[in-house]
Design an enzyme around this catalytic site. Structure first.
Site, mmCIF file in Angstrom:
data_model
loop_
_atom_site.group_PDB
_atom_site.id
_atom_site.type_symbol
_atom_site.label_atom_id
_atom_site.label_comp_id
_atom_site.label_asym_id
_atom_site.label_seq_id
_atom_site.Cartn_x
_atom_site.Cartn_y
_atom_site.Cartn_z
ATOM 1 N N HIS A 53 1.067 -1.379 -0.042
ATOM 2 C CA HIS A 53 -0.156 0.277 -0.215
ATOM 3 C C HIS A 53 1.078 1.263 -0.137
ATOM 4 O O HIS A 53 1.700 1.542 0.395
ATOM 5 C CB HIS A 53 -0.813 0.001 1.430
ATOM 6 C CG HIS A 53 -1.987 -0.703 1.543
ATOM 7 N ND1 HIS A 53 -3.326 -0.715 2.393
ATOM 8 C CD2 HIS A 53 -2.148 -1.913 0.430
ATOM 9 C CE1 HIS A 53 -4.030 -2.271 1.620
ATOM 10 N NE2 HIS A 53 -3.413 -2.965 0.961
ATOM 11 N N GLU A 55 0.458 3.905 1.518
ATOM 12 C CA GLU A 55 1.319 4.184 3.238
ATOM 13 C C GLU A 55 2.566 3.344 3.230
ATOM 14 O O GLU A 55 3.213 3.562 3.921
ATOM 15 C CB GLU A 55 0.439 3.916 3.965
ATOM 16 C CG GLU A 55 -0.863 4.474 4.358
ATOM 17 C CD GLU A 55 -2.122 3.857 3.667
ATOM 18 O OE1 GLU A 55 -1.634 3.572 2.277
ATOM 19 O OE2 GLU A 55 -3.114 4.248 3.383
ATOM 20 N N CYS A 83 -6.644 1.786 5.984
ATOM 21 C CA CYS A 83 -6.589 0.209 6.203
ATOM 22 C C CYS A 83 -6.185 0.176 7.898
ATOM 23 O O CYS A 83 -5.357 0.640 8.053
ATOM 24 C CB CYS A 83 -7.011 -0.462 5.312
ATOM 25 S SG CYS A 83 -4.586 -1.118 5.225
ATOM 26 N N CYS A 86 -2.590 -0.718 7.639
ATOM 27 C CA CYS A 86 -1.350 0.811 7.881
ATOM 28 C C CYS A 86 -1.794 1.108 8.694
ATOM 29 O O CYS A 86 -0.817 2.508 9.475
ATOM 30 C CB CYS A 86 -2.007 1.578 6.418
ATOM 31 S SG CYS A 86 -1.394 0.736 4.332
#
Length: 174
Positions: A53, A55, A83, A86
């Site tokens: 992701h 992040e 999410c 993260c």
């Protein structure tokens, strides 16, 4: 334009890289003392890695830039509410704050679905969050991506149905 909007604009640029690569358009920048120290964009499909992701990529780069896993004095800007994975990483990295664009009421972990960054009882770090910075622009990028993904999927189904009909017609004439 506020400082938060300026840095969210840079996160949107990172999201644009994801969009051009066919990834879900999420981008992230990490800022310390008014300077971007790390950037990231979703690369789940490209890297075949569910943890890639925006992040996670930006946090890893920020830790390398600082030579420490603690992101003291840093602000993380991300185009979509993080999410749970993260948000958990953010708790452990300990940034000063997290700013996101688009809220995610179904799966966000910074106040949307749950709030891991300000949980009670607290985890090992609490982190102030601010949502909605350039939220409309961030949301439009997501809507555009998923609109195109649905259109492409519909076209693939139509192409498959057309190919199946042609194959059926050819085998009928034998």
């Amino acid at each position: 334009m506020s400082e938060d909007e300026r840095f969210m604009g840079l996160a949107l640029r990172e999201a644009g890289k994801a969009l051009r690569a066919g990834e879900v358009p999420c981008g992230c920048v990490v800022v310390k003392e008014g300077r971007v120290i790390a950037r990231g964009w979703n690369q789940v499909e490209s890297l075949k890695d569910a943890t890639a992701h925006a992040e996670m990529i930006a946090l890893t780069a920020a830790e390398a830039a600082l030579g420490d896993w603690r992101l003291d004095g840093c602000t993380v800007y991300v185009t979509k509410e993080p999410c749970p994975m993260c948000a958990g990483a953010l708790v452990h990295c300990r940034p000063e704050r997290v700013v996101f664009g688009m809220p995610d009421p179904m799966g966000g972990a910074c106040g949307g679905w749950i709030n891991l960054l300000d949980s009670n009882p607290p985890l090992n770090h609490r982190c102030p969050t601010q949502g909605g910075v350039l939220g409309d622009l961030c949301a439009e990028q997501f809507r555009s991506f998923f609109r195109e993904a649905r259109r492409a999927a519909k076209q693939r189904r139509a192409d498959r149905l057309g190919a199946d009909a042609n194959n059926h017609d050819e085998s009928s004439s034998d």
